[in-house]
Write a protein that holds these residues in place. Structure first.
Motif, mmCIF file in Angstrom:
data_model
loop_
_atom_site.group_PDB
_atom_site.id
_atom_site.type_symbol
_atom_site.label_atom_id
_atom_site.label_comp_id
_atom_site.label_asym_id
_atom_site.label_seq_id
_atom_site.Cartn_x
_atom_site.Cartn_y
_atom_site.Cartn_z
ATOM 1 N N ALA A 1 0.828 -1.205 0.000
ATOM 2 C CA ALA A 1 0.000 0.000 0.000
ATOM 3 C C ALA A 1 0.859 1.250 0.000
ATOM 4 N N GLU A 2 1.930 1.248 0.785
ATOM 5 C CA GLU A 2 2.793 2.433 0.839
ATOM 6 C C GLU A 2 3.445 2.715 -0.507
ATOM 7 N N ALA A 3 3.850 1.667 -1.188
ATOM 8 C CA ALA A 3 4.555 1.848 -2.464
ATOM 9 C C ALA A 3 3.626 2.290 -3.588
ATOM 10 N N THR A 4 2.323 2.072 -3.424
ATOM 11 C CA THR A 4 1.413 2.274 -4.559
ATOM 12 C C THR A 4 0.348 3.340 -4.356
ATOM 13 N N TRP A 5 0.119 3.817 -3.146
ATOM 14 C CA TRP A 5 -1.035 4.685 -2.912
ATOM 15 C C TRP A 5 -0.966 5.969 -3.726
ATOM 16 N N ARG A 6 0.228 6.491 -3.951
ATOM 17 C CA ARG A 6 0.343 7.745 -4.707
ATOM 18 C C ARG A 6 -0.158 7.568 -6.131
#
Length: 280
Positions: A130-135
């Motif tokens: 989630a951290e790597a992709t939320w942006r």
């Protein structure tokens, strides 16, 4: 007359644990529905086989990496953007099972090591994904889907470590649905038992043990699964419909924070008394 378009025509998806099991089935279904897909996994041979056997290799990217590594996940995101330009859907799926290993059958050292390994993959791996992709998902107003389990709701779908990890993943899904709204939808698919290559933790020397062997034994002795839909398929391909639904904004645009159960009816009956597990 032109062929009808799939629900995910033109979308781009990233699937972790995409080389085998339900992850591979989701990759193949998303490709069939018209998406371009990046399959992320730790096993290079599985990913190579997926690419080689794909009906749509021109829309399939494979990326080797470990969901416990933020650097690997960020590298995968960069690769997907270079290949396809954006990311519309992320499926956090990579996981391990503990084969219902009860607390009473583990030493203190086993508990510590098993907890660290399973939570690192099943929970931390989802959070790092989630951290790597939320942006990217904010940019596309996209969708994050987490593979959950009947063990996210009920006991005896695993041992205490696995069950705790899947309860934690359910809570993580709900928290992220709140935090990432209104631009990103976050949902889950709570699967029942499937005939896959799902492995156990190395901490319990189960890294070479696949759940498919249990299904093979059940077929050979005629034992039925202790669920209402005991004659239903356990082929992971038959579990992919809810993933497509949740990925398709045109079909599930108002849905977030929801877990779709696809568990053969376990939620209406639970496990039978002879379903397994260990008791004092």
């Amino acid at each position: 007359m032109s062929a009808p378009k799939g629900w995910l025509e033109g979308d781009v998806a990233l699937v972790t644990g995409g080389g085998s099991g339900v992850g591979r089935a989701v990759v193949e279904r998303f490709l069939h529905e018209g998406a371009s897909v990046a399959a992320f996994g730790i096993d290079e041979e599985q990913l190579a086989a997926l690419k080689r056997e794909s009906a749509h290799p021109e829309r399939l990217l494979t990326v080797t990496g470990d969901v416990r590594s933020s650097a690997d996940l960020h590298r995968a995101v960069d690769g997907v953007k270079r290949a396809f330009g954006r990311i519309d859907t992320v499926v956090a799926n990579a996981g391990v099972w503990d084969y219902q290993r009860s607390l009473t059958r583990m030493s203190a050292e086993d508990v510590e090591a098993t907890f660290d390994e399973i939570f690192a993959i099943n929970v931390k791996g989802y959070l790092l994904t989630a951290e790597a992709t939320w942006r990217e998902l904010v940019t596309t107003r996209g969708s994050l889907i987490m593979t959950l389990s009947n063990a996210s709701f009920y006991v005896n779908g695993g041992g205490p470590v696995y069950t705790a990890s899947k309860h934690a993943s359910l809570g993580l899904m709900r928290e992220l649905a709140y935090e990432l709204a209104p631009k990103v939808r976050v949902n889950g698919v709570a699967c029942g038992g499937m005939d896959t290559d799902l492995r156990g933790p190395a901490a319990l020397s189960m890294e070479s043990r696949a759940i498919g062997a249990s299904f093979a034994r059940r077929r050979s002795d005629g034992t039925r699964p202790p669920i209402p839909l005991h004659d239903s398929s356990h082929d992971p391909r038959d579990f992919t419909g809810p993933f497509v639904l949740l990925a398709a904004s045109s079909q599930s645009g108002p849905m977030t924070g929801h877990a779709i159960s696809i568990d053969g009816g376990m939620g209406v009956r639970g496990f039978a008394s002879d379903a397994g597990g260990d008791h004092l």
